[in-house]
Design a protein around this motif. Sequence first.
Motif, PDB file in Angstrom:
ATOM      1  N   PRO A 203       0.898  -1.106  -0.078  1.00 15.74           N
ATOM      2  CA  PRO A 203      -0.019   0.061   0.031  1.00 15.74           C
ATOM      3  C   PRO A 203       0.922   1.103  -0.108  1.00 15.74           C
ATOM      4  CG  PRO A 203      -0.198  -1.316   1.986  1.00 15.74           C
ATOM      5  CD  PRO A 203       0.434  -2.262   1.118  1.00 15.74           C
ATOM      6  N   ALA A 204       2.025   1.155   0.922  1.00 14.35           N
ATOM      7  CA  ALA A 204       2.917   2.477   0.712  1.00 14.35           C
ATOM      8  C   ALA A 204       3.289   2.923  -0.723  1.00 14.35           C
ATOM      9  CB  ALA A 204       3.869   2.390   1.716  1.00 14.35           C
TER      10      ALA A 204
ATOM     11  N   ALA B 238       1.915   1.993  -3.535  1.00 17.21           N
ATOM     12  CA  ALA B 238       0.696   1.910  -4.515  1.00 17.21           C
ATOM     13  C   ALA B 238       0.143   3.544  -4.772  1.00 17.21           C
ATOM     14  CB  ALA B 238      -0.410   1.153  -4.254  1.00 17.21           C
ATOM     15  N   GLY B 239       0.655   4.281  -4.019  1.00 16.68           N
ATOM     16  CA  GLY B 239       0.091   5.503  -4.536  1.00 16.68           C
ATOM     17  C   GLY B 239      -1.546   5.648  -4.572  1.00 16.68           C
ATOM     18  N   GLY B 240      -1.873   6.280  -5.647  1.00 18.32           N
ATOM     19  CA  GLY B 240      -3.403   6.497  -5.728  1.00 18.32           C
ATOM     20  C   GLY B 240      -4.094   5.073  -6.698  1.00 18.32           C
ATOM     21  N   MET B 241      -3.440   4.074  -6.779  1.00 17.61           N
ATOM     22  CA  MET B 241      -3.658   3.090  -7.656  1.00 17.61           C
ATOM     23  C   MET B 241      -4.951   2.457  -6.937  1.00 17.61           C
ATOM     24  SD  MET B 241      -0.261   1.268  -8.890  1.00 17.61           S
ATOM     25  CE  MET B 241      -0.738   0.067  -9.971  1.00 17.61           C
ATOM     26  N   SER B 242      -5.907   2.050  -7.478  1.00 20.91           N
ATOM     27  CA  SER B 242      -7.141   1.103  -6.699  1.00 20.91           C
ATOM     28  C   SER B 242      -6.581  -0.374  -6.921  1.00 20.91           C
ATOM     29  CB  SER B 242      -8.423   1.275  -7.564  1.00 20.91           C
ATOM     30  OG  SER B 242      -8.091   0.881  -9.013  1.00 20.91           O
ATOM     31  N   LYS B 243      -6.877  -1.007  -5.786  1.00 18.07           N
ATOM     32  CA  LYS B 243      -6.460  -2.410  -5.844  1.00 18.07           C
ATOM     33  C   LYS B 243      -7.500  -3.728  -5.998  1.00 18.07           C
ATOM     34  CE  LYS B 243      -9.033  -4.383  -2.129  1.00 18.07           C
ATOM     35  NZ  LYS B 243      -9.424  -5.642  -1.903  1.00 18.07           N
ATOM     36  N   ALA B 244      -6.959  -4.519  -6.329  1.00 17.61           N
ATOM     37  CA  ALA B 244      -7.904  -5.777  -6.552  1.00 17.61           C
ATOM     38  C   ALA B 244      -7.238  -7.126  -6.213  1.00 17.61           C
ATOM     39  CB  ALA B 244      -8.111  -6.034  -8.092  1.00 17.61           C
ATOM     40  N   TYR B 245      -7.803  -7.823  -5.256  1.00 16.76           N
ATOM     41  CA  TYR B 245      -7.486  -8.958  -4.675  1.00 16.76           C
ATOM     42  C   TYR B 245      -7.972 -10.105  -5.329  1.00 16.76           C
ATOM     43  CZ  TYR B 245      -5.515 -12.249  -1.253  1.00 16.76           C
ATOM     44  OH  TYR B 245      -4.953 -13.229  -0.393  1.00 16.76           O
ATOM     45  N   VAL B 246      -7.349 -10.751  -6.382  1.00 15.13           N
ATOM     46  CA  VAL B 246      -7.948 -11.998  -7.005  1.00 15.13           C
ATOM     47  C   VAL B 246      -7.060 -13.127  -6.730  1.00 15.13           C
ATOM     48  CG1 VAL B 246      -8.186 -12.659  -9.577  1.00 15.13           C
ATOM     49  CG2 VAL B 246      -8.059 -10.310  -9.047  1.00 15.13           C
ATOM     50  N   LEU B 247      -8.032 -14.120  -6.192  1.00 10.25           N
ATOM     51  CA  LEU B 247      -7.601 -15.145  -5.382  1.00 10.25           C
ATOM     52  C   LEU B 247      -8.099 -16.452  -6.160  1.00 10.25           C
ATOM     53  CD1 LEU B 247      -5.954 -16.261  -2.766  1.00 10.25           C
ATOM     54  CD2 LEU B 247      -7.931 -16.264  -1.652  1.00 10.25           C
ATOM     55  N   ASP B 248      -7.249 -17.652  -5.986  1.00  7.09           N
ATOM     56  CA  ASP B 248      -7.600 -18.799  -6.420  1.00  7.09           C
ATOM     57  C   ASP B 248      -7.608 -19.678  -5.053  1.00  7.09           C
ATOM     58  OD1 ASP B 248      -7.748 -19.128  -9.559  1.00  7.09           O
ATOM     59  OD2 ASP B 248      -5.250 -18.305  -9.445  1.00  7.09           O
ATOM     60  N   MET B 249      -8.351 -20.907  -5.173  1.00  7.18           N
ATOM     61  CA  MET B 249      -8.308 -21.734  -3.987  1.00  7.18           C
ATOM     62  C   MET B 249      -7.022 -22.466  -4.292  1.00  7.18           C
ATOM     63  SD  MET B 249     -12.162 -22.977  -3.559  1.00  7.18           S
ATOM     64  CE  MET B 249     -13.358 -21.926  -3.090  1.00  7.18           C
ATOM     65  N   PHE B 250      -5.926 -22.121  -3.408  1.00  6.53           N
ATOM     66  CA  PHE B 250      -4.726 -22.976  -3.611  1.00  6.53           C
ATOM     67  C   PHE B 250      -4.995 -24.472  -3.304  1.00  6.53           C
ATOM     68  CE2 PHE B 250      -3.116 -22.907   0.998  1.00  6.53           C
ATOM     69  CZ  PHE B 250      -4.038 -23.279   1.587  1.00  6.53           C
ATOM     70  N   PRO B 251      -4.130 -25.150  -4.375  1.00 10.02           N
ATOM     71  CA  PRO B 251      -4.367 -26.628  -4.503  1.00 10.02           C
ATOM     72  C   PRO B 251      -3.670 -27.406  -3.520  1.00 10.02           C
ATOM     73  CG  PRO B 251      -2.496 -25.995  -5.978  1.00 10.02           C
ATOM     74  CD  PRO B 251      -3.056 -24.663  -5.175  1.00 10.02           C
ATOM     75  N   TYR B 252      -4.344 -28.399  -3.256  1.00  6.79           N
ATOM     76  CA  TYR B 252      -3.537 -29.764  -2.373  1.00  6.79           C
ATOM     77  C   TYR B 252      -2.441 -30.417  -3.491  1.00  6.79           C
ATOM     78  CZ  TYR B 252      -2.659 -33.705   0.044  1.00  6.79           C
ATOM     79  OH  TYR B 252      -1.811 -34.781   0.867  1.00  6.79           O
ATOM     80  N   PRO B 253      -1.313 -30.263  -3.220  1.00  7.23           N
ATOM     81  CA  PRO B 253      -0.447 -30.836  -4.193  1.00  7.23           C
ATOM     82  C   PRO B 253      -0.133 -32.385  -4.029  1.00  7.23           C
ATOM     83  CG  PRO B 253       0.770 -29.698  -2.283  1.00  7.23           C
ATOM     84  CD  PRO B 253      -0.609 -29.562  -1.977  1.00  7.23           C
ATOM     85  N   SER B 254      -1.180 -33.060  -4.870  1.00  6.33           N
ATOM     86  CA  SER B 254      -1.157 -34.426  -4.690  1.00  6.33           C
ATOM     87  C   SER B 254      -0.020 -35.069  -5.568  1.00  6.33           C
ATOM     88  CB  SER B 254      -2.670 -34.816  -5.448  1.00  6.33           C
ATOM     89  OG  SER B 254      -2.563 -34.806  -6.770  1.00  6.33           O
ATOM     90  N   GLY B 255      -0.020 -36.216  -5.538  1.00  5.58           N
ATOM     91  CA  GLY B 255       1.161 -36.891  -6.242  1.00  5.58           C
ATOM     92  C   GLY B 255       0.775 -36.970  -8.041  1.00  5.58           C
ATOM     93  N   SER B 256      -0.320 -36.954  -8.186  1.00  7.44           N
ATOM     94  CA  SER B 256      -0.792 -37.234  -9.626  1.00  7.44           C
ATOM     95  C   SER B 256      -0.547 -35.825 -10.355  1.00  7.44           C
ATOM     96  CB  SER B 256      -2.119 -37.826  -9.678  1.00  7.44           C
ATOM     97  OG  SER B 256      -3.108 -37.181  -8.744  1.00  7.44           O
ATOM     98  N   GLY B 257      -0.321 -34.720  -9.774  1.00  9.28           N
ATOM     99  CA  GLY B 257       0.035 -33.427 -10.412  1.00  9.28           C
ATOM    100  C   GLY B 257      -1.063 -32.843 -10.800  1.00  9.28           C
TER     101      GLY B 257
ATOM    102  N   ARG C  78      -5.801  -3.891   5.785  1.00  2.43           N
ATOM    103  CA  ARG C  78      -6.846  -2.913   5.706  1.00  2.43           C
ATOM    104  C   ARG C  78      -6.822  -2.778   4.081  1.00  2.43           C
ATOM    105  NH1 ARG C  78      -5.361   0.870   8.723  1.00  2.43           N
ATOM    106  NH2 ARG C  78      -5.517  -0.329  10.627  1.00  2.43           N
ATOM    107  N   TYR C  79      -5.598  -2.685   3.614  1.00  2.00           N
ATOM    108  CA  TYR C  79      -5.618  -2.217   2.205  1.00  2.00           C
ATOM    109  C   TYR C  79      -6.164  -3.484   1.386  1.00  2.00           C
ATOM    110  CZ  TYR C  79      -3.456  -0.988  -2.224  1.00  2.00           C
ATOM    111  OH  TYR C  79      -3.198  -0.587  -3.719  1.00  2.00           O
TER     112      TYR C  79
END
Length: 954
Positions: free
Chosen positions: A27-28, A30-49, A594-595
């Motif tokens: 945030p310090a 970023a100045g006046g830029m608006s933010k976007a938090y774009v998230l994937d559900m992180f994977p369970y790293p299984s053995g089969s890839g 908060r940001y």
Amino acid sequence: MAYNFTAIEKKWQRYWLENKTFAALDPAEAGGMSKAYVLDMFPYPSGSGLHVGHPEGYTATDIISRYLRMKGVNVLHPMGWDAFGLPAEQYAIKTNTHPRQTTERNIGNFRRQIQMLGLSYDWDREVDTTDPDYYRWTQWIFLQLFNSYFDPVDQKARPIKHLLQELMNENLVVAPDGSVVLNPTQEGMESIAGEMRIERLWRELPADEQRDVIDAQRLAYMDEIPVNWCPGLGTVLSNEEVIDGKSEVGGFAVERRPMRQWMLRITAYADRLLADLNLLEWPESLKEMQRNWIGKSVGAEVDFEMDGDEDLAVSVFTTRPDTLYGATYMVLAPEHPLVDRITPADRREAVESYRRMIAARSDRERMADGKQKTGVFTGAHAVNPVNGEKIPVYIADYVLMGYGTGAIMAVPAHDERDFDFARANNLPIRPVVKPADGSTPPADRAFVGEGIAIHSDVINGLPTAQAKEKIIAVLDGEGTAHRSVNYKLRDWLFSRQRYWGEPFPILLDKEGRAVAIDESELPLRLPEMDDFKPTGTPEPPLSKAADWLNVQRDGQTYTRETNTMPQWAGSCWYYLRYIDPHNKDRFVDPDKERYWMPVDLYVGGVEHAVLHLLYARFWHKVLFDLGHVSSNEPFARLVNQGLILGETEYHVFESASGSPVSAAEARNIGEENTGSGIQLVAYRKNGDEKLIGRRLDEAEVEKVADGYVLRDNPAIRVDVRSFKMSKSRGNVVNPDQIVGDYGADCFRLYEMYMGPLEAQKPWNTRDIVGMSRFLNAAWRNLVGDDEPAGSAVRIVDSAIPDDLNRQMHRTIRKVGEDIAALRFNTAIAELIKLNNDMGKLTAVPRELAENFTLLLAPFAPHIAEELWQRLGHHKSLARRPWPTFDESKLAESTMELPVQVNGKLRDRISVPADADEQTILAAAAKSEKVQPWLAGKTLRKQLYVPGKLVNFVV
RNA sequence: GCCGAGGUGGCGAAAUUGGCAGACGCGCCGGUCUUAGGAGCCGGUGGAGAAAUCCGUAGGGGUUCGAGUCCCCUCCUCGGCACCA
């Protein structure tokens, strides 16, 4: 010549990593830029890839992230690993390797596969739930739960210190059952307090009891309760992890047995978890699943005195107190604690044998029985508080100990289950509600709807809602009933008897009471063990770590808690750690939190509806209550990507003799593991004959009017469907293969082009070539066929022809709108159209080429970067401005309008865009194709919908 | 049984507020270049019909100048829940 996707993709993936192209700004900075938090559900790293299902959601969020960066938004788009858990440990045991090793290897493989797709993650923020620097904070949050209680007045978590204070200053007192209640003398109840006072003051309690009282209030507490013990996995499981009486992982049998376990008090948050769903932009179906799981029902608890034992009352829970007058018997759960007390000697034998019979039956068998309701009379009678009537008390397994009070009043006239039981046991059925519309309800089943109370004394004539209110008020005045709310949601069973999970930061003293270790001792690391196998008993593997187990503190000996946390612990807060992944002092810096919070877009599979998503919301609310985070809910907007199924398969059913049976003759079609892999099975209609599906080649089937049949025997219908991808079915598509054959850009395009993100859709490798052709054509359009390295020979510095300019502006608008609305399939279609049009030019004007390249970039970033460079640019296009469209360039000088007669299309006319209605109607009426339809008819009405069409009504 | 989502060419799918059904891709058909084509390019492709034209968005009914879209009924598919009092 096809473009060399392998070289281009490697080149740009290296460039992005080396230049940290996708680093999110703090945030310090970023100045006046608006933010976007774009998230994937992180994977369970299984053995089969990686599976082709993973990149579907990842590509969608990647397109959004790349698009937003080009729009000047500060984007946080991270990736990490949910790496503790059963499968890794099962695999480790099987292969006798340490789970740390298999986990590291699997993570390495997942990272390689994800990076080969060119996803724009900020890799400096990668988290791994099994890293002690990460699980240190998972343990820290557990301590927050341990050191908090739920204040029922304010409906929020508070530090346990506050509870202690309230007890010491006597605002709170201890009830006989050990629970904490408001001090009645503080409530203006002095007059009766003298005689009612059975609560005790804190200072009157011995020290041991004081500790028990406090421990019982914690949000993380230990309890001895019946749990789902799974011998096959050597651990207990939460309700959410048990599907149809079997473990979700591995499908092992699960049995109920009482064990002392860590529990998290999620039930305290039931109401808030339910109510706050309304604040979330989530799929309605998913919210509904959470609502069902929480299962709130509002009703009353009513006390029925036992006949002949004035001191004893049995409390029942009902949502229909208005039907109290229709209660003709009572039912207790077979394991209800009062059964022994109320059963007279002559009924003991019958009651005990029924209980033994029930205990021997699995949940499965119980469910299979359906409406066959069993039970026995206890010999006791209860007194109905509304009319003093004595009603028999039964035990029956259709009443569950775990819900409500474990006892019901049975109203067979107005409850299906009670009706079935009453029928089977010849018990009276007494209607006390009539339909409001005056109709007569059928006599062969219960009338469960609302209506008007009848034969019900004080509530006669009242509609159901009012009748409920009144009867509760009346009984409340007599002290025999009170309003009550029940939830299906149970507290979260938080212990697992396995090695590969977070250790609890807890010591147990000689009496088995829990003491938290100091925050400064975190992380409490997993001990290194060669033998990490389950013990085969409920004793966890950590109990074998002799050096680690025993701890001396202040001259006392403690043992460490040997259970570990369940897989879901780490995923409850990982989205917070991404925000500040290297912070040594806090789990997340408050300013950064908060940001970035809440998550603006969260994409993942619907399978986490009641596990991860409910648990994470719960933890987040606790952290919010305690002031550690600023947001009440973590995930503002959530989208479920649809499942990608295997390729469509055709099956013909065959009888045991091998003769084909039409699918129209089959019932109960399903899958079965027959030992030689999974097979499609069914039964013949009007019979028990088992049919086996045989897989057919596409060439063996033929489409007819309403389905598919065998080509050489059209009487036989064929089953057509797509199956979930699974190893045992052998229909799993490996992304490595596809990326190797067609490239990552093509793979990404295909996954997005298959259909709407949310829809379930079948994979079809044959279709991929369409996207490959598109990319090759784009390359040829800009770069040419036999280009000298690094050039783009087909680019010219000239103006864009008018019609193509219009198409370009249309595409800019459409692609932007579609990305924002997650309609990637139609955005790609628009790009293909523009590319097809460019292909008709002998050379491509630079402005058009550059805009096309920028629009393509979120979808196919590697080829776009390469084209951008060949167009003469020296820096990545990742933060180039997104092209803008000009509204005025979209307008056409003439428009083509359809002309209808009586709503049927007869002709199309071309008119100037600014022509008025009169001119247009006249032109339409003159059309040669329209004339015959108007001739000899009376024109009743002429309609002109501006810019849309003309319609003559004759 | 209850709740939710859906049903459009041979296939995956498009279709702002009710306004040209089938954009775009696959497949298929024809042509072209080529020693060759599982590469590329050009054209065609919902069904019936020589054509005019007719019929077409699961089925039936309704509202409307006009319905894939709105209303009512029925059928089917997928997902979730399922003795929760």
